[in-house]
Each structure stands twice: as structure tokens, then as C-alpha cells.
Scaffold this motif. Sequence first.
Motif, PDB file in Angstrom:
ATOM      1  N   LYS A   2       0.842  -1.195   0.000  1.00 16.95           N
ATOM      2  CA  LYS A   2       0.000   0.000   0.000  1.00 16.95           C
ATOM      3  C   LYS A   2       0.877   1.244   0.000  1.00 16.95           C
ATOM      4  O   LYS A   2       1.664   1.456   0.921  1.00 16.95           O
ATOM      5  CB  LYS A   2      -0.937  -0.016   1.201  1.00 16.95           C
ATOM      6  N   LEU A   3       0.723   2.039  -1.053  1.00 14.87           N
ATOM      7  CA  LEU A   3       1.564   3.214  -1.266  1.00 14.87           C
ATOM      8  C   LEU A   3       0.708   4.472  -1.255  1.00 14.87           C
ATOM      9  O   LEU A   3      -0.279   4.574  -1.988  1.00 14.87           O
ATOM     10  CB  LEU A   3       2.273   3.086  -2.626  1.00 14.87           C
ATOM     11  N   VAL A   4       1.089   5.447  -0.427  1.00 13.73           N
ATOM     12  CA  VAL A   4       0.447   6.756  -0.417  1.00 13.73           C
ATOM     13  C   VAL A   4       1.411   7.756  -1.045  1.00 13.73           C
ATOM     14  O   VAL A   4       2.589   7.810  -0.674  1.00 13.73           O
ATOM     15  CB  VAL A   4       0.097   7.197   1.022  1.00 13.73           C
ATOM     16  N   VAL A   5       0.916   8.545  -2.006  1.00 18.56           N
ATOM     17  CA  VAL A   5       1.746   9.525  -2.701  1.00 18.56           C
ATOM     18  C   VAL A   5       1.179  10.918  -2.449  1.00 18.56           C
ATOM     19  O   VAL A   5       0.037  11.208  -2.806  1.00 18.56           O
ATOM     20  CB  VAL A   5       1.792   9.249  -4.220  1.00 18.56           C
ATOM     21  N   PHE A   6       1.979  11.775  -1.815  1.00 16.89           N
ATOM     22  CA  PHE A   6       1.584  13.154  -1.542  1.00 16.89           C
ATOM     23  C   PHE A   6       2.106  14.084  -2.626  1.00 16.89           C
ATOM     24  O   PHE A   6       3.256  13.979  -3.044  1.00 16.89           O
ATOM     25  CB  PHE A   6       2.179  13.627  -0.207  1.00 16.89           C
ATOM     26  N   ILE A  30      -2.833  11.345  -2.469  1.00 15.96           N
ATOM     27  CA  ILE A  30      -3.417  12.431  -1.682  1.00 15.96           C
ATOM     28  C   ILE A  30      -2.974  13.741  -2.317  1.00 15.96           C
ATOM     29  O   ILE A  30      -1.786  14.011  -2.464  1.00 15.96           O
ATOM     30  CB  ILE A  30      -2.993  12.340  -0.212  1.00 15.96           C
ATOM     31  N   VAL A  31      -3.978  14.559  -2.693  1.00 16.11           N
ATOM     32  CA  VAL A  31      -3.722  15.691  -3.576  1.00 16.11           C
ATOM     33  C   VAL A  31      -4.134  16.998  -2.903  1.00 16.11           C
ATOM     34  O   VAL A  31      -5.199  17.093  -2.283  1.00 16.11           O
ATOM     35  CB  VAL A  31      -4.487  15.532  -4.902  1.00 16.11           C
ATOM     36  N   THR A  32      -3.303  18.026  -3.056  1.00 12.35           N
ATOM     37  CA  THR A  32      -3.616  19.336  -2.501  1.00 12.35           C
ATOM     38  C   THR A  32      -4.808  19.979  -3.214  1.00 12.35           C
ATOM     39  O   THR A  32      -5.003  19.791  -4.418  1.00 12.35           O
ATOM     40  CB  THR A  32      -2.404  20.283  -2.596  1.00 12.35           C
ATOM     41  N   VAL A  33      -5.598  20.743  -2.458  1.00  8.37           N
ATOM     42  CA  VAL A  33      -6.709  21.499  -3.032  1.00  8.37           C
ATOM     43  C   VAL A  33      -6.537  22.986  -2.722  1.00  8.37           C
ATOM     44  O   VAL A  33      -7.511  23.737  -2.645  1.00  8.37           O
ATOM     45  CB  VAL A  33      -8.077  20.994  -2.508  1.00  8.37           C
ATOM     46  N   ALA A  34      -5.281  23.409  -2.541  1.00 10.68           N
ATOM     47  CA  ALA A  34      -5.007  24.807  -2.188  1.00 10.68           C
ATOM     48  C   ALA A  34      -4.757  25.695  -3.402  1.00 10.68           C
ATOM     49  O   ALA A  34      -4.577  26.905  -3.251  1.00 10.68           O
ATOM     50  CB  ALA A  34      -3.804  24.881  -1.237  1.00 10.68           C
ATOM     51  N   ASP A  54      -5.398  20.002  -9.756  1.00 14.34           N
ATOM     52  CA  ASP A  54      -4.400  18.967  -9.486  1.00 14.34           C
ATOM     53  C   ASP A  54      -5.047  17.594  -9.434  1.00 14.34           C
ATOM     54  O   ASP A  54      -4.451  16.596  -9.850  1.00 14.34           O
ATOM     55  CB  ASP A  54      -3.676  19.261  -8.169  1.00 14.34           C
ATOM     56  N   ILE A  55      -6.273  17.538  -8.915  1.00 15.08           N
ATOM     57  CA  ILE A  55      -6.994  16.258  -8.875  1.00 15.08           C
ATOM     58  C   ILE A  55      -7.245  15.764 -10.294  1.00 15.08           C
ATOM     59  O   ILE A  55      -7.085  14.584 -10.603  1.00 15.08           O
ATOM     60  CB  ILE A  55      -8.324  16.412  -8.100  1.00 15.08           C
ATOM     61  N   ARG A  56      -7.627  16.669 -11.198  1.00 17.64           N
ATOM     62  CA  ARG A  56      -7.841  16.294 -12.599  1.00 17.64           C
ATOM     63  C   ARG A  56      -6.560  15.735 -13.215  1.00 17.64           C
ATOM     64  O   ARG A  56      -6.578  14.700 -13.887  1.00 17.64           O
ATOM     65  CB  ARG A  56      -8.318  17.509 -13.402  1.00 17.64           C
ATOM     66  N   ASN A  57      -5.434  16.410 -12.973  1.00 15.35           N
ATOM     67  CA  ASN A  57      -4.158  15.936 -13.524  1.00 15.35           C
ATOM     68  C   ASN A  57      -3.809  14.541 -13.020  1.00 15.35           C
ATOM     69  O   ASN A  57      -3.367  13.672 -13.783  1.00 15.35           O
ATOM     70  CB  ASN A  57      -3.035  16.908 -13.140  1.00 15.35           C
ATOM     71  N   VAL A  58      -3.995  14.321 -11.723  1.00  7.69           N
ATOM     72  CA  VAL A  58      -3.690  13.022 -11.127  1.00  7.69           C
ATOM     73  C   VAL A  58      -4.629  11.951 -11.673  1.00  7.69           C
ATOM     74  O   VAL A  58      -4.223  10.822 -11.959  1.00  7.69           O
ATOM     75  CB  VAL A  58      -3.772  13.110  -9.589  1.00  7.69           C
ATOM     76  N   MET A  59      -5.889  12.312 -11.825  1.00  5.06           N
ATOM     77  CA  MET A  59      -6.887  11.375 -12.352  1.00  5.06           C
ATOM     78  C   MET A  59      -6.488  10.887 -13.740  1.00  5.06           C
ATOM     79  O   MET A  59      -6.541   9.678 -14.040  1.00  5.06           O
ATOM     80  CB  MET A  59      -8.240  12.079 -12.396  1.00  5.06           C
ATOM     81  N   LEU A  60      -6.065  11.800 -14.597  1.00  3.20           N
ATOM     82  CA  LEU A  60      -5.666  11.419 -15.949  1.00  3.20           C
ATOM     83  C   LEU A  60      -4.384  10.599 -15.940  1.00  3.20           C
ATOM     84  O   LEU A  60      -4.208   9.699 -16.771  1.00  3.20           O
ATOM     85  CB  LEU A  60      -5.500  12.672 -16.808  1.00  3.20           C
ATOM     86  N   ILE A 123      -7.500  11.029  -3.533  1.00  3.48           N
ATOM     87  CA  ILE A 123      -8.076  11.540  -2.298  1.00  3.48           C
ATOM     88  C   ILE A 123      -7.663  12.996  -2.101  1.00  3.48           C
ATOM     89  O   ILE A 123      -6.469  13.289  -1.971  1.00  3.48           O
ATOM     90  CB  ILE A 123      -7.598  10.712  -1.086  1.00  3.48           C
ATOM     91  N   PRO A 124      -8.614  13.931  -2.075  1.00  7.55           N
ATOM     92  CA  PRO A 124      -8.236  15.311  -1.741  1.00  7.55           C
ATOM     93  C   PRO A 124      -7.785  15.381  -0.286  1.00  7.55           C
ATOM     94  O   PRO A 124      -8.351  14.701   0.577  1.00  7.55           O
ATOM     95  CB  PRO A 124      -9.537  16.094  -1.960  1.00  7.55           C
ATOM     96  N   ALA A 125      -6.769  16.185  -0.018  1.00 12.80           N
ATOM     97  CA  ALA A 125      -6.290  16.320   1.352  1.00 12.80           C
ATOM     98  C   ALA A 125      -7.379  16.881   2.256  1.00 12.80           C
ATOM     99  O   ALA A 125      -7.462  16.551   3.439  1.00 12.80           O
ATOM    100  CB  ALA A 125      -5.059  17.225   1.388  1.00 12.80           C
ATOM    101  N   SER A 126      -8.232  17.744   1.696  1.00 13.42           N
ATOM    102  CA  SER A 126      -9.353  18.337   2.419  1.00 13.42           C
ATOM    103  C   SER A 126     -10.448  18.612   1.399  1.00 13.42           C
ATOM    104  O   SER A 126     -10.184  18.658   0.191  1.00 13.42           O
ATOM    105  CB  SER A 126      -8.914  19.641   3.102  1.00 13.42           C
TER     106      SER A 126
END
Length: 319
Positions: A2-6, A30-34, A54-60, A123-126
Motif C-alpha cells: 500500500k503506497l500513499v503519494v503526496f 493524496i492531492v492538494t486542493v489549495a 491537481d486532482i484532474r491531472n492526477v486522475m488522468l 483523495i483530496p487532502a481536504s
Amino acid sequence: MKLVVFGGGKGQSALLKGLKLIDELEISAIVTVADDGGSTGRLREEFSIPAMGDIRNVMLSLAESENLLSQMMNYRFESTSRSSLAGHNLGNLIFTALADTSGDFMGAISQLSEVLNVKGRIIPASTELITLCARMTDGTIVRGESNIPMYDNAIDKVYYDVPVSATEEAITAIEEADVILMGVGSIYTSILPNLIIPEIYDAVHKSTAKKIYYCNAMTQAGETDGFSGEDHVNALIKHTDVNIDVVVYAIDTIPEDVRLRYVQERSFPVSFLSEDHTYKIVKQEALTFEDNIIRHDPMKIKNGFAKVLEVAGCPLVAK
């Protein structure tokens, strides 16, 4: 494993494009929403939803394969147009529509992830509307992620000036992680905005997972001017007090014409100045120079990751 990537931005996406090709990994990004700039910032302000760019970029980057929808989601309307859509990214608009009609930011991520056949969890950080602040070394306070690199000053600290809560999904992913990976990306405006959220800070501290940092290949004007590799790591430690086990450092030879192009942007290669550290350094070829742009190469990341895990003391074992 299990790998978490910040992270956030194109750096995190480049890593994930390579890591998703390793079957033995169960990835949670886990992606920043700032982010508050560009198309993302405009939609965030107008619809009062967290930053989705950033979530869109990670999703793609985690999509199983590139299809027509993933290609369309990267489409950006011409910024020179007089249309109200000028500068907007189509993927951001689709994401905003889903979140706005359902009233559920996490649900919009799940729906698009299913359509794109995403490998792993995003996963958004917040899920709050948060504004990143920076205190410069001369005491100047700057508000807004997009504004921070604009000041010709050195950053002392990034922080939030109001309480920020993490998503439950982020905390659970950290608690279950075997490995926590930070990077690649802007240290102050992509990686740390996740880690300074108190609940995430605490969860990372309590975690027994191995901590790995992929160091930036180049300094970033307005953010890490003059930084060595040690300075990058120290910025992480200063804000999080986390114990870094392994740092991955790219040793590719940068073509001279590419290097000179970056000099014009006040961006210079990052080097480590010492061999004596509390963390282990893995030196690998990890870069691509396509279109004269320095990026981490997904295939080199994939091919080198087993060695990184071995040095960290958690070798990858096939299922």
C-alpha cells in the motif's frame, strides 16, 4: 504493498504514470486542493468548491488507458478568446458540473474515476476551501498559493491561517500505508500544503511506513532559489518533523540547450552538497527532456522503484 503519494501538479502526475504500471502496488494519491490560480481558481471562487485542477491531472495520470474522454479533459479553451470560457480547462468544467449538481466533491471524484477506469484512489487532502499562506524571511505575509512564487523573497514557512480538516479517506490511507512517498513537485506549494494539515501531520508522524522523497531536479524561481538537495529535504523536515528514510535524486545529464533555457527562467539543477545524511540517497536516471522540458520519466520511475524500495528496507514482492 500500500503506497500513499503526496503532492500536486505535474510532478506528482509524472510519478503516478510510472507507479501505476507496477502491479504489486495499491496506490492512494493524496492531492492538494489549495491551488487558487488559473481556471481552477476561477471555478473555485465562482462555485465555492475546492480546487480541482491537481486532482484532474492526477486522475488522468492514473487512468488505465488514454481514451477520447481523457484527451478531451486536457483541452483548454484559447486564453486569447473573448469568450467567458477563455483559459478554462474542459476537465475542470466537467468536474465542476458533477460536483455542483450532486453537491458532493468526493462523489464527483469517484464518478469520473470510474468512467476513466482509474487505477488507485484519488483523495483530496481536504474538501474545504483553503487558502495557503506564506511567511517570508523578512516577515512579509503572502496569501494564495499562486501568489507565493511571485514574490522575490525567500520563504520561511507555509501555513493555513484558519483551522483545516483533512478528509477521513486521507487519514485512513496513511494509517494503512506501507510506504509514504512525497514528490515530485513544488515543495512549498504542492507537497507541504498536504502535510501541514494537522490531522495529516499527526497521522504521518504516527505511521510506521517508510518515508520516501523524490527530490526536484531543478530549483523553482520564487520558491526554492539557490536550494541544494539538502535544502529541499530540510524544508520538509522543518514543517513536518518527519523522519525521511530515502531521498531519490535524478542524475541524468541535462542537455546544454535545455539547461540554458532553464537558466533564462532562473531555474538551476539541484545538487546534494554532502554524502553525510540521516537519510539514504538513491541516485538514478529519472528524467526526460522531451520538447526541451525537464520532467520525471514515468518508465524510468517504474524501472527504478524496486531499487528505491530495497534501499528503504521494504523490497517489492510479487503477489
